[in-house]
Write a protein that holds these residues in place. Structure first.
Motif, PDB file in Angstrom:
ATOM      1  N   ASN A 290       0.854  -1.186   0.000  1.00 60.29           N
ATOM      2  CA  ASN A 290       0.000   0.000   0.000  1.00 60.29           C
ATOM      3  C   ASN A 290       0.894   1.241   0.000  1.00 60.29           C
ATOM      4  OD1 ASN A 290      -1.635   2.273   1.058  1.00 60.29           O
ATOM      5  ND2 ASN A 290      -3.232   0.714   1.047  1.00 60.29           N
ATOM      6  N   LEU A 291       0.900   1.940  -1.116  1.00 64.96           N
ATOM      7  CA  LEU A 291       1.829   3.053  -1.292  1.00 64.96           C
ATOM      8  C   LEU A 291       1.342   4.349  -0.660  1.00 64.96           C
ATOM      9  CD1 LEU A 291       3.057   2.348  -4.929  1.00 64.96           C
ATOM     10  CD2 LEU A 291       3.942   1.513  -2.740  1.00 64.96           C
ATOM     11  N   GLY A 292       0.191   4.280   0.023  1.00 59.41           N
ATOM     12  CA  GLY A 292      -0.207   5.406   0.854  1.00 59.41           C
ATOM     13  C   GLY A 292       0.576   5.448   2.148  1.00 59.41           C
ATOM     14  N   PHE A 293       1.096   4.279   2.568  1.00 61.13           N
ATOM     15  CA  PHE A 293       1.847   4.171   3.813  1.00 61.13           C
ATOM     16  C   PHE A 293       3.308   3.773   3.606  1.00 61.13           C
ATOM     17  CE2 PHE A 293      -2.112   3.076   6.610  1.00 61.13           C
ATOM     18  CZ  PHE A 293      -2.471   4.413   6.621  1.00 61.13           C
TER      19      PHE A 293
ATOM     20  N   PHE B 157       6.984   3.495   1.575  1.00 56.65           N
ATOM     21  CA  PHE B 157       7.880   4.259   0.705  1.00 56.65           C
ATOM     22  C   PHE B 157       7.479   5.738   0.617  1.00 56.65           C
ATOM     23  CE2 PHE B 157       7.642  -0.140  -0.918  1.00 56.65           C
ATOM     24  CZ  PHE B 157       8.945  -0.538  -0.697  1.00 56.65           C
ATOM     25  N   THR B 158       6.909   6.276   1.695  1.00 54.50           N
ATOM     26  CA  THR B 158       6.404   7.647   1.646  1.00 54.50           C
ATOM     27  C   THR B 158       7.509   8.699   1.632  1.00 54.50           C
ATOM     28  OG1 THR B 158       6.136   7.628   4.056  1.00 54.50           O
ATOM     29  CG2 THR B 158       4.209   7.072   2.725  1.00 54.50           C
ATOM     30  N   GLU B 159       8.773   8.281   1.790  1.00 57.80           N
ATOM     31  CA  GLU B 159       9.866   9.229   1.657  1.00 57.80           C
ATOM     32  C   GLU B 159      10.083   9.616   0.195  1.00 57.80           C
ATOM     33  OE1 GLU B 159      11.578   5.010   1.809  1.00 57.80           O
ATOM     34  OE2 GLU B 159      10.014   6.173   2.828  1.00 57.80           O
ATOM     35  N   LEU B 160       9.410   8.925  -0.710  1.00 52.83           N
ATOM     36  CA  LEU B 160       9.534   9.168  -2.144  1.00 52.83           C
ATOM     37  C   LEU B 160       8.260   9.806  -2.700  1.00 52.83           C
ATOM     38  CD1 LEU B 160      10.998   5.693  -3.181  1.00 52.83           C
ATOM     39  CD2 LEU B 160      12.286   7.824  -2.891  1.00 52.83           C
ATOM     40  N   PRO B 161       8.358  10.538  -3.815  1.00 53.97           N
ATOM     41  CA  PRO B 161       7.145  10.982  -4.503  1.00 53.97           C
ATOM     42  C   PRO B 161       6.301   9.770  -4.903  1.00 53.97           C
ATOM     43  CG  PRO B 161       9.098  12.080  -5.383  1.00 53.97           C
ATOM     44  CD  PRO B 161       9.593  10.991  -4.482  1.00 53.97           C
ATOM     45  N   GLU B 162       5.000   9.940  -5.000  1.00 52.79           N
ATOM     46  CA  GLU B 162       4.112   8.806  -5.241  1.00 52.79           C
ATOM     47  C   GLU B 162       4.480   8.028  -6.500  1.00 52.79           C
ATOM     48  OE1 GLU B 162       0.198  10.571  -5.058  1.00 52.79           O
ATOM     49  OE2 GLU B 162      -0.117   9.725  -3.062  1.00 52.79           O
TER      50      GLU B 162
ATOM     51  N   VAL C 189      -2.961  -9.956  -0.310  1.00 53.97           N
ATOM     52  CA  VAL C 189      -2.967  -9.433   1.051  1.00 53.97           C
ATOM     53  C   VAL C 189      -2.171  -8.135   1.033  1.00 53.97           C
ATOM     54  CG1 VAL C 189      -2.204  -9.795   3.422  1.00 53.97           C
ATOM     55  CG2 VAL C 189      -3.234 -11.682   2.142  1.00 53.97           C
ATOM     56  N   GLY C 190      -2.846  -7.046   1.353  1.00 58.93           N
ATOM     57  CA  GLY C 190      -2.218  -5.736   1.275  1.00 58.93           C
ATOM     58  C   GLY C 190      -1.447  -5.382   2.528  1.00 58.93           C
ATOM     59  N   ALA C 191      -0.180  -4.996   2.359  1.00 59.99           N
ATOM     60  CA  ALA C 191       0.637  -4.503   3.460  1.00 59.99           C
ATOM     61  C   ALA C 191       0.311  -3.024   3.642  1.00 59.99           C
ATOM     62  CB  ALA C 191       2.117  -4.712   3.157  1.00 59.99           C
ATOM     63  N   GLU C 192      -0.659  -2.762   4.502  1.00 66.67           N
ATOM     64  CA  GLU C 192      -1.099  -1.384   4.741  1.00 66.67           C
ATOM     65  C   GLU C 192      -0.738  -1.015   6.180  1.00 66.67           C
ATOM     66  OE1 GLU C 192      -4.951   1.463   3.924  1.00 66.67           O
ATOM     67  OE2 GLU C 192      -5.183  -0.248   5.253  1.00 66.67           O
ATOM     68  N   TYR C 193       0.531  -0.774   6.384  1.00 72.38           N
ATOM     69  CA  TYR C 193       1.009  -0.453   7.726  1.00 72.38           C
ATOM     70  C   TYR C 193       1.903   0.781   7.670  1.00 72.38           C
ATOM     71  CZ  TYR C 193       5.304  -2.909   6.207  1.00 72.38           C
ATOM     72  OH  TYR C 193       6.428  -3.315   5.528  1.00 72.38           O
ATOM     73  N   LYS C 194       2.143   1.350   8.860  1.00 75.94           N
ATOM     74  CA  LYS C 194       2.998   2.520   8.974  1.00 75.94           C
ATOM     75  C   LYS C 194       4.367   2.074   9.469  1.00 75.94           C
ATOM     76  CE  LYS C 194      -0.974   5.476   9.895  1.00 75.94           C
ATOM     77  NZ  LYS C 194      -1.645   6.412  10.837  1.00 75.94           N
ATOM     78  N   PRO C 195       5.374   2.091   8.612  1.00 79.94           N
ATOM     79  CA  PRO C 195       6.690   1.542   8.977  1.00 79.94           C
ATOM     80  C   PRO C 195       7.290   2.211  10.213  1.00 79.94           C
ATOM     81  CG  PRO C 195       6.559   1.933   6.614  1.00 79.94           C
ATOM     82  CD  PRO C 195       5.357   2.578   7.217  1.00 79.94           C
ATOM     83  N   ARG C 196       8.040   1.409  10.955  1.00 73.83           N
ATOM     84  CA  ARG C 196       8.724   1.926  12.141  1.00 73.83           C
ATOM     85  C   ARG C 196       9.826   2.909  11.764  1.00 73.83           C
ATOM     86  NH1 ARG C 196       7.930  -3.878  13.714  1.00 73.83           N
ATOM     87  NH2 ARG C 196       9.756  -4.325  12.426  1.00 73.83           N
ATOM     88  N   GLY C 197      10.371   2.755  10.573  1.00 75.77           N
ATOM     89  CA  GLY C 197      11.432   3.624  10.074  1.00 75.77           C
ATOM     90  C   GLY C 197      11.352   3.643   8.558  1.00 75.77           C
ATOM     91  N   ARG C 198      12.495   3.518   7.898  1.00 76.11           N
ATOM     92  CA  ARG C 198      12.492   3.395   6.437  1.00 76.11           C
ATOM     93  C   ARG C 198      11.785   2.111   6.043  1.00 76.11           C
ATOM     94  NH1 ARG C 198      16.721   2.168   4.114  1.00 76.11           N
ATOM     95  NH2 ARG C 198      16.415   3.153   2.081  1.00 76.11           N
ATOM     96  N   THR C 199      10.966   2.193   5.007  1.00 69.97           N
ATOM     97  CA  THR C 199      10.206   1.018   4.582  1.00 69.97           C
ATOM     98  C   THR C 199      11.118  -0.169   4.324  1.00 69.97           C
ATOM     99  OG1 THR C 199       8.489   2.401   3.588  1.00 69.97           O
ATOM    100  CG2 THR C 199       8.619   0.118   2.841  1.00 69.97           C
ATOM    101  N   GLU C 200      12.221   0.054   3.602  1.00 72.66           N
ATOM    102  CA  GLU C 200      13.121  -1.041   3.236  1.00 72.66           C
ATOM    103  C   GLU C 200      13.702  -1.740   4.461  1.00 72.66           C
ATOM    104  OE1 GLU C 200      13.363   2.018  -0.137  1.00 72.66           O
ATOM    105  OE2 GLU C 200      13.188   2.006   2.052  1.00 72.66           O
ATOM    106  N   ASP C 201      13.918  -0.987   5.520  1.00 71.24           N
ATOM    107  CA  ASP C 201      14.533  -1.558   6.715  1.00 71.24           C
ATOM    108  C   ASP C 201      13.580  -2.468   7.482  1.00 71.24           C
ATOM    109  OD1 ASP C 201      16.802  -0.115   6.103  1.00 71.24           O
ATOM    110  OD2 ASP C 201      16.326   1.543   7.474  1.00 71.24           O
ATOM    111  N   GLY C 202      12.293  -2.382   7.198  1.00 72.10           N
ATOM    112  CA  GLY C 202      11.320  -3.179   7.928  1.00 72.10           C
ATOM    113  C   GLY C 202      10.707  -4.304   7.136  1.00 72.10           C
TER     114      GLY C 202
END
Length: 270
Positions: free
Chosen positions: A7-10, A12-17, A236-249
């Motif tokens: 879910n790209l609403g939550f 990789f949000t450090e990047l433009p959509e 199954v959609g991963a719609e969560y708010k990462p603890r830090g950088r998305t890649e790190d989690g």
């Protein structure tokens, strides 16, 4: 394990959509979802999806007047024309980018107005489903918990199933968000079994933190095995708010795809 979408609403949000699509693909996701991507031109979004070999699963209808507190329009009497305009925008944009579903948001309703809201939502969804069917798309409705969003009209799985029965359209399904359902009702595995035939999409996030699904009170490996055992064929959609950088989690993604107790070798990145 089921197939997982980002879910790209939550994520990789450090990047433009538009750049989040490539980031999701690089992380191994073959499908994505977005909330409200409408300011990105449809041709640009479709090009990003195509070049990265990623499927767009779904997007949300616009919420209405967010500054005035709107969070969806579908169940609000007197605002039917606004809702249908939102549906038209979502379906037209979704069809242009190859999306498969649109999430029709019900909105906030005071408890004493629930009866009128339900009638309005049912009537609106009939029209929305017919419009979506013209584009080959599914309509999703999502129960949302009252802790995060007080007075959201649609808030239980049983309520959603009843509304779908009243709408009477085969392309209307439940977006079963495990995070919201656990907070409002619990008993996830039983509800997945009982309502599988009207579930069109599943989403996950840790409870109560809404972070990566490898923490909290829900054992999502068990949930995913249950979906396998039930023969669930969706994403199954991963719609969560990462603890830090998305890649790190994203350790959960690779770990679950290697799960030897899974009933399927088609893993998270399939």
């Amino acid at each position: 394990m089921p197939r997982f979408s980002a879910n790209l609403g939550f994520l990789f949000t450090e990047l433009p959509e538009i750049d989040r699509v490539a980031a999701a693909a690089a992380a191994g996701f073959k499908a994505v979802e977005m909330h409200w991507p409408y300011h990105v031109p449809a041709e640009e979004m479709r090009r990003a999806l195509t070049s990265n070999h990623v499927t767009m699963l779904g997007l949300n209808t616009p919420v209405g007047n967010a500054a005035a507190g709107d969070f969806g329009l579908g169940a609000l009497p007197g605002r039917e024309s606004e809702f249908q305009q939102a549906v038209e925008q979502s379906v037209s944009y979704g069809h242009a980018i190859g999306a498969t579903a649109v999430h029709c948001m019900s909105g906030l309703v005071a408890p004493d107005a629930a009866s009128a809201a339900e009638s309005t939502f049912v009537a609106n969804l009939k029209l929305a489903a017919d419009r979506a069917a013209q584009a080959g798309m599914t309509v999703l409705i999502e129960p949302i918990n009252h802790r995060d969003k007080p007075e959201y009209f649609l808030h239980t799985v049983e309520q959603a199933a009843s509304i779908i029965d009243q709408v009477g359209r085969r392309n209307v399904k439940i977006m079963f968000d495990c995070y919201h359902t656990q907070i409002m009702q619990g008993d996830l595995t039983r509800r997945l079994k009982d309502f599988l035939d009207v579930i069109g999409h599943v989403q996950i996030a840790a409870v109560p933190s809404r972070a990566e699904p490898d923490e909290g009170e829900v054992d999502y490996r068990t949930i995913c095995r249950t979906l396998d055992d039930l023969g669930y064929g969706g994403w199954v959609g991963a719609e969560y708010k990462p603890r830090g950088r998305t890649e790190d989690g994203l350790g959960w993604l690779s770990a679950w795809s290697r799960d030897p107790s899974s009933s399927s070798t088609q893993g998270a990145v399939a």
